[in-house]
Design an enzyme around this catalytic site. Structure first.
Site, PDB file in Angstrom:
ATOM      1  N   GLY A 188      15.347  23.342   6.390  1.00 24.62           N
ATOM      2  CA  GLY A 188      15.004  24.152   7.567  1.00 24.62           C
ATOM      3  C   GLY A 188      14.149  25.356   7.176  1.00 24.62           C
ATOM      4  O   GLY A 188      14.174  26.383   7.844  1.00 24.62           O
ATOM      5  N   LYS A 189      13.373  25.193   6.103  1.00 22.88           N
ATOM      6  CA  LYS A 189      12.524  26.301   5.650  1.00 22.88           C
ATOM      7  C   LYS A 189      11.498  26.683   6.703  1.00 22.88           C
ATOM      8  O   LYS A 189      11.178  27.856   6.862  1.00 22.88           O
ATOM      9  CB  LYS A 189      11.793  25.910   4.353  1.00 22.88           C
ATOM     10  CG  LYS A 189      12.721  25.666   3.179  1.00 22.88           C
ATOM     11  CD  LYS A 189      11.971  25.270   1.938  1.00 22.88           C
ATOM     12  CE  LYS A 189      11.336  23.901   1.993  1.00 22.88           C
ATOM     13  NZ  LYS A 189      12.263  22.761   2.091  1.00 22.88           N
ATOM     14  N   GLY A 190      11.003  25.676   7.441  1.00 27.25           N
ATOM     15  CA  GLY A 190       9.980  25.940   8.451  1.00 27.25           C
ATOM     16  C   GLY A 190      10.432  26.991   9.447  1.00 27.25           C
ATOM     17  O   GLY A 190       9.694  27.930   9.772  1.00 27.25           O
TER      18      GLY A 190
ATOM     19  N   GLY B  19       7.204  18.152   5.218  1.00 24.45           N
ATOM     20  CA  GLY B  19       7.140  18.228   6.672  1.00 24.45           C
ATOM     21  C   GLY B  19       7.959  19.415   7.123  1.00 24.45           C
ATOM     22  O   GLY B  19       9.180  19.411   6.997  1.00 24.45           O
ATOM     23  N   HIS B  20       7.288  20.469   7.545  1.00 30.39           N
ATOM     24  CA  HIS B  20       7.995  21.649   8.051  1.00 30.39           C
ATOM     25  C   HIS B  20       7.962  21.610   9.565  1.00 30.39           C
ATOM     26  O   HIS B  20       6.899  21.613  10.170  1.00 30.39           O
ATOM     27  CB  HIS B  20       7.315  22.936   7.559  1.00 30.39           C
ATOM     28  CG  HIS B  20       7.544  23.208   6.110  1.00 30.39           C
ATOM     29  ND1 HIS B  20       6.969  24.258   5.447  1.00 30.39           N
ATOM     30  CD2 HIS B  20       8.307  22.573   5.203  1.00 30.39           C
ATOM     31  CE1 HIS B  20       7.360  24.246   4.189  1.00 30.39           C
ATOM     32  NE2 HIS B  20       8.179  23.224   4.021  1.00 30.39           N
TER      33      HIS B  20
ATOM     34  N   ASP C 245      14.135  19.661   3.252  1.00 28.04           N
ATOM     35  CA  ASP C 245      14.561  19.582   4.657  1.00 28.04           C
ATOM     36  C   ASP C 245      15.685  20.557   4.986  1.00 28.04           C
ATOM     37  O   ASP C 245      16.516  20.291   5.850  1.00 28.04           O
ATOM     38  CB  ASP C 245      15.009  18.150   5.020  1.00 28.04           C
ATOM     39  CG  ASP C 245      13.961  17.122   4.641  1.00 28.04           C
ATOM     40  OD1 ASP C 245      12.777  17.390   4.901  1.00 28.04           O
ATOM     41  OD2 ASP C 245      14.320  16.074   4.077  1.00 28.04           O
TER      42      ASP C 245
ATOM     43  N   ARG D 237      -5.850  14.477 -16.894  1.00 25.81           N
ATOM     44  CA  ARG D 237      -7.164  15.123 -16.913  1.00 25.81           C
ATOM     45  C   ARG D 237      -8.295  14.231 -16.417  1.00 25.81           C
ATOM     46  O   ARG D 237      -9.443  14.344 -16.833  1.00 25.81           O
ATOM     47  CB  ARG D 237      -7.465  15.676 -18.314  1.00 25.81           C
ATOM     48  CG  ARG D 237      -6.554  16.841 -18.614  1.00 25.81           C
ATOM     49  CD  ARG D 237      -6.280  17.029 -20.058  1.00 25.81           C
ATOM     50  NE  ARG D 237      -5.546  15.916 -20.625  1.00 25.81           N
ATOM     51  CZ  ARG D 237      -5.211  15.840 -21.894  1.00 25.81           C
ATOM     52  NH1 ARG D 237      -5.570  16.788 -22.717  1.00 25.81           N
ATOM     53  NH2 ARG D 237      -4.526  14.817 -22.341  1.00 25.81           N
TER      54      ARG D 237
ATOM     55  N   GLN E  11       9.642  20.728  -0.173  1.00 24.60           N
ATOM     56  CA  GLN E  11      10.763  19.986  -0.782  1.00 24.60           C
ATOM     57  C   GLN E  11      11.874  20.970  -1.178  1.00 24.60           C
ATOM     58  O   GLN E  11      12.009  21.987  -0.518  1.00 24.60           O
ATOM     59  CB  GLN E  11      10.287  19.164  -1.995  1.00 24.60           C
ATOM     60  CG  GLN E  11       9.400  17.976  -1.641  1.00 24.60           C
ATOM     61  CD  GLN E  11       7.939  18.314  -1.589  1.00 24.60           C
ATOM     62  OE1 GLN E  11       7.407  19.001  -2.438  1.00 24.60           O
ATOM     63  NE2 GLN E  11       7.239  17.827  -0.582  1.00 24.60           N
TER      64      GLN E  11
ATOM     65  N   ARG F 147      17.735  10.436   7.211  1.00 24.94           N
ATOM     66  CA  ARG F 147      18.173  11.169   6.014  1.00 24.94           C
ATOM     67  C   ARG F 147      19.616  10.800   5.690  1.00 24.94           C
ATOM     68  O   ARG F 147      20.409  10.590   6.602  1.00 24.94           O
ATOM     69  CB  ARG F 147      18.086  12.681   6.259  1.00 24.94           C
ATOM     70  CG  ARG F 147      16.674  13.156   6.452  1.00 24.94           C
ATOM     71  CD  ARG F 147      16.633  14.667   6.650  1.00 24.94           C
ATOM     72  NE  ARG F 147      15.282  15.082   7.002  1.00 24.94           N
ATOM     73  CZ  ARG F 147      14.985  15.982   7.936  1.00 24.94           C
ATOM     74  NH1 ARG F 147      15.946  16.583   8.622  1.00 24.94           N
ATOM     75  NH2 ARG F 147      13.738  16.291   8.185  1.00 24.94           N
TER      76      ARG F 147
ATOM     77  N   GLY G 220      20.674  26.485  15.483  1.00 22.17           N
ATOM     78  CA  GLY G 220      19.983  25.598  16.429  1.00 22.17           C
ATOM     79  C   GLY G 220      18.511  25.562  16.101  1.00 22.17           C
ATOM     80  O   GLY G 220      18.032  26.314  15.244  1.00 22.17           O
TER      81      GLY G 220
ATOM     82  N   GLY H 298       9.813   9.710   9.035  1.00 29.13           N
ATOM     83  CA  GLY H 298      10.729   9.275  10.089  1.00 29.13           C
ATOM     84  C   GLY H 298      11.959   8.548   9.550  1.00 29.13           C
ATOM     85  O   GLY H 298      12.803   8.083  10.316  1.00 29.13           O
TER      86      GLY H 298
HETATM   87  P1  IMP Z   1       7.113  11.759  -3.257  1.00 33.10           P
HETATM   88  O1  IMP Z   1       7.102  13.232  -3.203  1.00 33.10           O
HETATM   89  O2  IMP Z   1       6.442  11.108  -2.081  1.00 33.10           O
HETATM   90  O3  IMP Z   1       6.623  11.225  -4.578  1.00 33.10           O
HETATM   91  O4  IMP Z   1       8.652  11.283  -3.150  1.00 33.10           O
HETATM   92  C1  IMP Z   1       9.602  11.535  -4.181  1.00 33.10           C
HETATM   93  C2  IMP Z   1      10.967  11.849  -3.585  1.00 33.10           C
HETATM   94  O5  IMP Z   1      10.920  13.113  -2.936  1.00 33.10           O
HETATM   95  C3  IMP Z   1      11.444  10.852  -2.534  1.00 33.10           C
HETATM   96  O6  IMP Z   1      12.857  10.742  -2.633  1.00 33.10           O
HETATM   97  C4  IMP Z   1      11.081  11.527  -1.221  1.00 33.10           C
HETATM   98  O7  IMP Z   1      11.887  11.096  -0.165  1.00 33.10           O
HETATM   99  C5  IMP Z   1      11.354  12.970  -1.588  1.00 33.10           C
HETATM  100  N1  IMP Z   1      10.581  13.927  -0.781  1.00 33.10           N
HETATM  101  C6  IMP Z   1       9.267  14.231  -0.880  1.00 33.10           C
HETATM  102  N2  IMP Z   1       8.931  15.166   0.011  1.00 33.10           N
HETATM  103  C7  IMP Z   1      10.035  15.492   0.681  1.00 33.10           C
HETATM  104  C8  IMP Z   1      10.330  16.437   1.713  1.00 33.10           C
HETATM  105  O8  IMP Z   1       9.483  17.192   2.187  1.00 33.10           O
HETATM  106  N3  IMP Z   1      11.626  16.475   2.132  1.00 33.10           N
HETATM  107  C9  IMP Z   1      12.583  15.681   1.594  1.00 33.10           C
HETATM  108  N4  IMP Z   1      12.366  14.786   0.645  1.00 33.10           N
HETATM  109  C10 IMP Z   1      11.101  14.693   0.177  1.00 33.10           C
END
Ligand code: IMP
Length: 453
Positions: free
Chosen positions: A14-16, A39-40, A12, A141, A222, A303, A413, A300
């Protein structure tokens, strides 16, 4: 020039938005790990777009988005995302490619994800999208790959075995309802048919694209601290989110990468459980969360927010080999009278300057802060580094020094326009990379094909 954009905190960052700025200068955008846990968010022309699986740069005309073999694909989620893009005028048929070696997330993976979370002594706070269990099957596997999803007979056979095993696990261990094999078979065969026109041999696809001089951007999802190897294990995701994941997750050699751009927030956030040494006290947390709109783009969830952690950032910059970093959301700190930067941790009287591998120990660490003055003015309209308030410039210079890397872009912003580059942006300009084109694959002499092992 081929670029990697990678998060250097807990996701999160802000890579998007940064990818959106860079997308114009590349031809192909590649996701190399993770799944629709990501989620970007991109804001273009006042409209917000959230990408979970499809590379976020696809809002730019004429780009190709490739979902690499290292990604785990939920067909239902992908088809939904493709439909949304189609509705926005993107030629999805041409633009979206999926690796035939990517693994498929099935409904039993999602059910297992939730069941395992419920029964763990210490929750991870996963997104519940079936990511971990799907990677488990990959390593065990027993997983189903996109190539098999698109082959009705082989899919039926693999699914039968998987449903049998997973149902046993779900019923005996978790007291959950079993899945109906026939129902899954019918639904997922239909998905396979819909996805088939998009399926490619992605390693070959990228090899040929590079041979033609096409430019590629590898989008990390991530962040480095969620990397299964280098993150705050076990509070991590199940893939290699750091730049090292590019080669194995996209099928390109290390020599394919010219530049690595790290993305870091001007403060720190994480979603889910696990250590966050610089976590704000409640009042400040609420204030920053509101101002920064810090709610997960996928689930949602609010954070967790904290001060900038230079120990984490420095380690991640080094691990990824970042040539420069983009700092995002500087504006969120605009009205802070003073700002703290974590420069080390203290553990029982010992000063630590590295993130310890023992996460239990990290949970006991206290941050060592340096306090700097805030700038208390609006940076949202600033268009050049030189026009930032002096305290903001000092703050950014300090972060760059502590991370040991130059800052090439600052975002102030959500809008595309609310970002400016610095002189270090030159590192990412065409023509600055080494000349490199892949050579044609060597031919094996006749009679030597098919080695035994
Ligand atoms: P999972 O990837 O759903 O297995 O979650 C493992 C951990 O990674 C949890 O703490 C999630 O909140 C976190 N996580 C997974 N994807 C994201 C992301 O895109 N942004 C921030 N945290 C993430």
């Amino acid at each position: 020039m081929n670029l990697v954009v990678v998060g250097i905190q807990w996701g999160d960052e802000g890579k998007g938005k940064i990818i959106d700025v860079l997308a114009d200068r590349v031809d192909i955008l590649v996701r190399y790990q993770g799944g629709n846990n990501a989620g970007h968010t991109v804001v273009a022309n006042g409209r917000e777009f959230v990408f979970h699986l499809i590379p976020s740069g696809l809002l730019h005309r004429g780009k190709i988005g490739l979902i690499g073999n290292g990604v785990v694909v939920d067909p239902e989620a992908l088809l939904k995302e493709m439909a949304q893009l189609r509705a926005r005028g993107v030629n999805v048929r041409r633009a979206v490619k999926i690796s035939d070696q990517a693994h498929v997330i099935m409904p039993y993976h999602k059910r297992l994800d939730l069941a395992e979370e419920g029964s763990r002594p210490g929750r991870i706070g996963t997104t519940g999208r079936g990511i971990g269990p799907c990677y488990v099957d990959k390593a065990a596997r027993s997983g189903i790959r996109i190539a098999e999803l698109c082959h009705p007979e082989r899919f039926a056979e693999k699914l039968r075995r998987n449903v049998k095993d997973k149902n046993r696990l779900l019923q005996v261990l978790y007291r959950e309802q079993p899945f109906d094999y026939q129902d899954l078979l019918t639904r997922y065969r239909a998905y396979g048919k819909q996805l088939a026109p998009h399926v490619v041999n992605s390693a070959r696809f990228l090899f040929e694209a590079m041979a033609k001089g096409r430019r590629i951007l590898f989008e990390g999802a991530q962040g480095t601290m969620l990397d299964v190897d280098f993150g705050t294990y076990p509070y991590v995701t199940s893939s290699n989110a750091s730049a090292g994941g590019v080669c194995t997750g996209a099928g390109v050699p290390p020599t394919a990468v010219d530049r690595i751009l790290g993305v870091v927030k001007a403060y720190t956030t994480r979603v889910g459980e696990g250590p966050l040494p610089t976590e704000f006290p409640p009042a400040l947390m609420a204030r920053i969360r509101r101002k920064g709109q810090e709610f997960g783009a996928t689930t949602g969830r609010p954070r967790r927010c904290g001060w900038f952690d230079a120990v984490v950032a420095r380690q991640a910059v080094r691990l990824n080999g970042c040539h420069a970093v983009a700092v995002t959301k500087l504006d969120v700190l605009d009205d802070m009278p003073e700002i703290k930067i974590c420069v080390a941790y203290r553990w029982k009287g010992t000063r630590l300057t590295e993130v310890p591998a023992d996460t239990g120990l990290l949970l006991e660490c206290q941050p060592v802060y340096e306090t700097v003055p805030g700038w208390r003015s609006d940076t949202g309209e600033v268009g050049r580094f030189e026009d930032l308030p002096a305290a903001a410039r000092r703050y950014l210079r300090r972060l760059a020094h502590l991370m040991g890397v130059p800052i090439c872009l600052v975002s102030t912003g959500l809008q595309r326009e609310q970002a400016f580059t610095t002189d270090h942006w030159d590192l990412f300009r065409e023509g600055r990379e080494r000349r490199r084109r892949p050579r044609a694959a060597p031919r094996l002499p006749a009679g030597r094909r098919g080695a035994s092992a």
